[in-house]
Design an enzyme around this catalytic site. Sequence first.
Site, short mmCIF file in Angstrom:
data_model
loop_
_atom_site.label_atom_id
_atom_site.label_comp_id
_atom_site.label_asym_id
_atom_site.label_seq_id
_atom_site.Cartn_x
_atom_site.Cartn_y
_atom_site.Cartn_z
CG MET A 1 36.65 37.06 41.87
SD MET A 1 38.42 36.67 41.74
CE MET A 1 38.49 36.78 39.47
CB CYS A 2 32.64 40.40 38.91
SG CYS A 2 34.23 40.86 38.47
CB THR A 3 27.16 40.83 42.49
OG1 THR A 3 28.16 39.56 43.02
CG2 THR A 3 26.14 40.16 42.34
#
Length: 334
Positions: A1-3
């Site tokens: 979840m998210c980069t």
Amino acid sequence: MCTRVVWPAANGAVIVGRNMDFHKDLMTNLWMQPRGITRNDGVNGDLTWTSRYGSVVATAFDLISVDGMNEAGLAGHILWLAESDYGAPDSSRTQLSQAAWLQYFLDNFSSVAEAVDWIEKSGVQVVQMDDPTGGNPPAIHLALDDAKGDSCIIEYSSGQPVVYHSREYRVMTNSPTYDQQLALARTFSGLGGEQPLPGSTQASDRFARASYYVSRLSQPASQIEAIAAMFSVMRNAAQPFRIPDPGKPDASQTLWQVVMDLTQRRYVFESTTRPNIVWVNFDELDFSSSSPQAKLNLVNDLTLENGIAGNVSSHFQQGEDLKLLTLDMMKQGH
């Protein structure tokens, strides 16, 4: 979840990209925050400050600053980290709520080095809060980057801040902790190892791909090329829409992506569910202390038909203030 990815040498500019991945709509809007706003820590109110720098922030539910950049070119990005351990709240320590954590840095510092120095001197404790939608309490870490190309990742272990500070720390995703992510990345071809570059949406695989591709970007001829190049990396690390796998009802998808130019101060936002690209030019905003707070309502206005697109610097609307979630608000059943 998210980069989150930093490109520190894009023909003289520092370009940063981030994906926001989550299992439900965060109702994200953009807020223009001028200098001179008085805030507190959101815990007991012991830490108070008046913002030295204006900023543009992306919020979750208009209650938590999750991404943003200030007028000095310091940017910050909240991502999920399941291993986060903030410790039991200790009122004898300097404290910040999760909702105000990012905003404190954007309000007060112009560089990563300044922020890291404050963390080391204060030993600040982040205090975990309830999910305002009734889900699991957020477990998050924070990345900071600046117009000089500096970078840091801040995680919490056994109640203490662990800071990874280096211009070389260009990529951040999620689990495992950052030291382990660095070790895993070195096992892949092109990053020091022999394993083929991985292709799944797992955090460690996204970390490896983003590290590989950002290190191989060619020098852009313009800001437009630089922003497009970073979007290409972020889309490679994005999570597609999909039916959740068995046993994973909260599987994430990429909700929105941001690319920002910390040098020339442009913030570009792309939604995956309301697919118009918009951008904000900081030179066109009034961050003076006499300027009111203003909101860009992406939830209602970022539509394909008759919606906003392109340069939206003049579309921020005055009339309400950003009220970050506090422990008192939670007790009152916000």
